[in-house]
Design a protein around this motif. Structure first.
Motif, mmCIF file in Angstrom:
data_model
loop_
_atom_site.group_PDB
_atom_site.id
_atom_site.type_symbol
_atom_site.label_atom_id
_atom_site.label_comp_id
_atom_site.label_asym_id
_atom_site.label_seq_id
_atom_site.Cartn_x
_atom_site.Cartn_y
_atom_site.Cartn_z
ATOM 1 N N LEU A 36 -27.677 -14.804 -41.868
ATOM 2 C CA LEU A 36 -27.386 -13.983 -43.051
ATOM 3 C C LEU A 36 -27.925 -12.561 -42.887
ATOM 4 O O LEU A 36 -27.347 -11.602 -43.406
ATOM 5 C CB LEU A 36 -27.992 -14.630 -44.299
ATOM 6 C CG LEU A 36 -27.375 -15.973 -44.719
ATOM 7 C CD1 LEU A 36 -28.266 -16.654 -45.745
ATOM 8 C CD2 LEU A 36 -25.966 -15.768 -45.261
ATOM 9 N N LEU A 37 -29.035 -12.417 -42.143
ATOM 10 C CA LEU A 37 -29.576 -11.081 -41.893
ATOM 11 C C LEU A 37 -28.647 -10.279 -40.989
ATOM 12 O O LEU A 37 -28.498 -9.068 -41.163
ATOM 13 C CB LEU A 37 -30.969 -11.189 -41.266
ATOM 14 C CG LEU A 37 -32.062 -11.811 -42.144
ATOM 15 C CD1 LEU A 37 -33.354 -11.943 -41.351
ATOM 16 C CD2 LEU A 37 -32.283 -10.982 -43.406
ATOM 17 N N LEU A 38 -28.031 -10.951 -40.025
ATOM 18 C CA LEU A 38 -27.063 -10.263 -39.159
ATOM 19 C C LEU A 38 -25.883 -9.758 -39.981
ATOM 20 O O LEU A 38 -25.350 -8.671 -39.724
ATOM 21 C CB LEU A 38 -26.572 -11.193 -38.056
ATOM 22 C CG LEU A 38 -27.571 -11.567 -36.955
ATOM 23 C CD1 LEU A 38 -26.915 -12.507 -35.954
ATOM 24 C CD2 LEU A 38 -28.101 -10.329 -36.252
ATOM 25 N N ARG A 39 -25.472 -10.559 -40.957
ATOM 26 C CA ARG A 39 -24.367 -10.130 -41.837
ATOM 27 C C ARG A 39 -24.759 -8.882 -42.613
ATOM 28 O O ARG A 39 -23.935 -7.977 -42.817
ATOM 29 C CB ARG A 39 -23.997 -11.266 -42.778
ATOM 30 C CG ARG A 39 -22.834 -10.959 -43.719
ATOM 31 C CD ARG A 39 -22.429 -12.205 -44.497
ATOM 32 N NE ARG A 39 -21.372 -11.915 -45.450
ATOM 33 C CZ ARG A 39 -21.587 -11.557 -46.715
ATOM 34 N NH1 ARG A 39 -22.835 -11.442 -47.176
ATOM 35 N NH2 ARG A 39 -20.566 -11.313 -47.520
ATOM 36 N N GLU A 40 -26.019 -8.805 -43.059
ATOM 37 C CA GLU A 40 -26.480 -7.614 -43.775
ATOM 38 C C GLU A 40 -26.508 -6.394 -42.856
ATOM 39 O O GLU A 40 -26.207 -5.276 -43.284
ATOM 40 C CB GLU A 40 -27.877 -7.868 -44.362
ATOM 41 C CG GLU A 40 -27.914 -8.898 -45.472
ATOM 42 C CD GLU A 40 -27.003 -8.518 -46.634
ATOM 43 O OE1 GLU A 40 -27.099 -7.379 -47.125
ATOM 44 O OE2 GLU A 40 -26.188 -9.379 -47.048
ATOM 45 N N VAL A 41 -26.861 -6.596 -41.595
ATOM 46 C CA VAL A 41 -26.804 -5.495 -40.630
ATOM 47 C C VAL A 41 -25.369 -5.012 -40.465
ATOM 48 O O VAL A 41 -25.088 -3.807 -40.477
ATOM 49 C CB VAL A 41 -27.382 -5.935 -39.271
ATOM 50 C CG1 VAL A 41 -27.173 -4.842 -38.217
ATOM 51 C CG2 VAL A 41 -28.869 -6.256 -39.399
#
Length: 460
Positions: A36-41
């Motif tokens: 999910l953090l990669l999606r935010e990036v």
């Protein structure tokens, strides 16, 4: 990845008087909650969206189940999360968390692409058109090359005074009959010889090449386009090209001199060069014998080869004596003595290129060596996917992990400590509920990364 319901019960060794039984019946559980953090990036840099725009899709829009952007995102997220093989996606296609990352409208019911669909994406010919039956998604390699440089430019708010472009080549072992496969005498096996160009931790070029060439082959062409693109945005920036002796070639040095680009390159030793520092080498040996510790002296002089160089150039030599004996080293440079004295030039500037070795290792952590299709073009696409996965993780490190204990962590460590989190997924009409593992040991770090990413504006 998600678990599957299976009636088989695993009976493990008991704990005291307690029986231990296990089944794959947990439901929609994923091991990649940190994705999910990669999606935010991605929401803040748009690298996957821009990468997808480098493809031309000749498929009938009415018959498309998976868009190019979804296919690209699925492949890149998979690499970032540790799934190197297309076969992995036969199971991953049912993972609702990956469907969330890929932006499927209904992640509970819409499955992702399988291995065959992703394989067709890779194997599309450069000349493909609407007339093709299956493989109709064509990648513009030049557009991807420009994208890597554009991401680097956009990451800087102001034009820097100086940048260093590090060049290096490495081996990509091959175990099949791939196009462009040759035996390389130095590495001792069949391989490709990809060329990488970095500026710090930013990847500017990842070019897959056959290995029956000189390590520097094509480097001038790559530098030409990169320097031109950078100068169009930063006309005043000073550039230094840095590489080992494999790139010390007249063509590269002459091009740099003609285009206002400085260079600092390793220089292979020979008898003439060693004769220039014979006295310094004796003194280093005497110091070593006196102290028992490594001794080094520096000397600079003007040098020109008998045939290959068009002009004389500044050379800095290191006369060193170690426990194993003499260890002379040489570099050639266009940098002035006033700006960079001999010792500082070698120890601080030239040796600084060693950090690029860590960047190349990170490419391998993202499976850049999985070039197992038959064609060089499709293997280049695989290398691009690994490169984009690296950019995604590098920007997570730059935007989210700066100032934390993992500020300088490599991609494999980030994957292990930040991305690999157990998660239970429940999807309702209005929400996607993701329950992350309660025993996750880096909750405070995760919260820090999340808050840092939320402070970065979205890219529209």
């Amino acid at each position: 990845m998600t678990t599957e319901c299976n009636q088989f019960v695993f009976g493990f060794h008991p704990l005291k008087r307690l029986e231990i039984r296990a089944q794959f019946d947990g439901g929609t559980i994923s091991t990649d909650g940190g994705g999910l953090l990669l999606r935010e990036v991605e929401k803040r840099i748009g690298i996957l969206r821009q990468f997808a725009s480098c493809f031309t899709d000749y498929r009938n829009p009415d018959l498309i189940e998976h868009t190019v952007e979804e296919l690209v995102a699925q492949r890149v997220y998979g690499l970032a999360l540790g799934y190197e093989d297309l076969n992995d996606h036969e199971e991953l296609r049912n993972d609702p968390l990956l469907a969330v990352l890929v932006e499927k409208a209904n992640p509970s019911s819409q499955v992702l692409a399988g291995k065959s669909t992703l394989n067709r994406l890779e194997l599309t010919k450069e000349t493909a058109s609407r007339k093709e039956r299956y493989k109709k998604i064509v990648l513009d390699h030049g557009a991807v090359d420009r994208l890597l440089v554009e991401v680097f430019l956009e990451a800087h708010r102001e034009e820097p005074k100086e940048i260093i472009l590090d060049l290096d080549a490495t081996d990509d072992p091959l175990h099949g009959e791939q196009e462009g496969r040759f035996f390389h005498g130095y590495y001792g096996h069949y391989c490709y010889l990809p060329l990488y160009i970095f500026c710090g931790e930013f990847l500017l070029c990842a070019r897959l090449r056959a290995s029956n060439i000189d390590a520097s082959a094509g480097s001038v062409e790559e530098l030409k386009r990169i320097v031109e693109q950078i100068r169009s945005a930063w006309p005043l920036v000073r550039m230094v090209v840095r590489g080992d002796s494999g790139f010390c070639r007249e063509e590269l040095m002459a091009w740099c001199e003609a285009n206002r680009v400085e260079y600092l390159l390793g220089l292979a030793k020979n008898e003439r060069l060693k004769a220039e520092i014979a006295q310094e080498q004796k003194e280093a040996q005497a110091r070593y014998q006196e102290t028992g510790r490594a001794a080094r002296l520096f000397k600079e002089f003007v040098y020109q080869t008998r045939k290959s160089w068009s002009r004389a150039r500044r050379v800095v030599a290191k006369a060193e004596h170690l426990e194993k004996g003499e260890n002379p080293r040489f570099v050639v440079t266009s940098l002035s003595r006033e700006a960079w004295p001999a010792q500082a030039l070698y120890e601080e500037h030239y040796c600084g290129r060693g950090d690029m070795e860590n960047r190349i290792k990170e490419q391998l952590m993202l499976f850049s060596d999985r070039t197992s299709t038959h064609y060089l073009r499709s293997n280049q696409l695989r290398l691009y996917c690994s490169s984009i996965a690296y950019v995604l993780l590098q920007m997570l490190r730059r935007l989210g992990l700066a100032g934390t204990e993992l500020a300088k962590a490599q991609c494999s460590t980030i994957r292990l400590k930040v991305l690999k989190i157990g998660a239970l997924i429940r999807i309702t009409v209005r929400k996607v509920w993701i329950s992350l593992a309660g025993g996750y040991p880096y909750v405070d770090l995760f919260r820090q990364v999340y808050e840092k990413l939320c402070a970065v504006p979205l890219k529209h």
